[in-house]
Design a protein around this motif. Sequence first.
Motif, short mmCIF file in Angstrom:
data_model
loop_
_atom_site.label_atom_id
_atom_site.label_comp_id
_atom_site.label_asym_id
_atom_site.label_seq_id
_atom_site.Cartn_x
_atom_site.Cartn_y
_atom_site.Cartn_z
N GLU A 261 0.82 -1.21 0.00
CA GLU A 261 0.00 0.00 0.00
C GLU A 261 0.86 1.26 0.00
N HIS A 262 1.88 1.29 0.84
CA HIS A 262 2.77 2.46 0.89
C HIS A 262 3.50 2.63 -0.43
N TYR A 263 3.94 1.52 -1.01
CA TYR A 263 4.61 1.59 -2.31
C TYR A 263 3.68 2.19 -3.37
N GLU A 264 2.44 1.73 -3.42
CA GLU A 264 1.50 2.22 -4.43
C GLU A 264 1.19 3.71 -4.24
N ILE A 265 1.07 4.15 -2.99
CA ILE A 265 0.85 5.57 -2.73
C ILE A 265 2.06 6.38 -3.22
N ALA A 266 3.26 5.92 -2.89
CA ALA A 266 4.47 6.63 -3.31
C ALA A 266 4.57 6.68 -4.84
N LYS A 267 4.28 5.57 -5.48
CA LYS A 267 4.33 5.51 -6.94
C LYS A 267 3.35 6.50 -7.56
N ILE B 33 4.67 10.56 6.78
CA ILE B 33 3.36 11.21 6.89
C ILE B 33 2.36 10.28 7.60
N ILE B 34 2.35 9.02 7.21
CA ILE B 34 1.42 8.07 7.83
C ILE B 34 1.75 7.90 9.31
N THR B 35 3.01 7.82 9.67
CA THR B 35 3.41 7.71 11.07
C THR B 35 2.98 8.94 11.86
N LEU B 36 3.22 10.13 11.32
CA LEU B 36 2.82 11.35 12.01
C LEU B 36 1.31 11.44 12.14
N TYR B 37 0.60 11.02 11.14
CA TYR B 37 -0.86 11.07 11.17
C TYR B 37 -1.41 10.16 12.28
N LYS B 38 -0.81 8.99 12.42
CA LYS B 38 -1.27 8.04 13.44
C LYS B 38 -1.04 8.56 14.85
N PHE B 39 -0.03 9.41 15.04
CA PHE B 39 0.33 9.89 16.38
C PHE B 39 0.00 11.36 16.55
#
Length: 117
Positions: free
Chosen positions: A60-66, A110-116
């Motif tokens: 999922e992270h790969y596809e978002i980055a792509k 970004i995902i890590t910051l969003y979670k916290f």
Amino acid sequence: MEYKITKEQCQATINKAKPIVCTHCGGQLSPVRTVDNANNPTYWVGCNGCNHFDNGTTPEHYEIAKRMVIERRLRPYSHLKEPIKENNLVDYKYWLISQIGGAVSIVEDIITLYKFK
């Protein structure tokens, strides 16, 4: 020959983190025989598709980055000039997977910051 990290230990690291893919090309990760900085034989997690040593990311992270690189024109390595695809496909593909690999780090931050929050 004694390996610092055995093939089995390396594969166990990959299995523990599943599902993971290469941050650069999205390919499958596997143990790759190499040597460490002290010239000791070892196995590291790598991608045989793009020849990149890699700790991997989720699909999922790969596809978002792509998508961020291709659709939104994110350029983590803005100092690298984008090759003209039609003139040099090899350089363009290398540039693209490098940009995607850099974008994976941004997406994960970004995902890590969003979670916290």
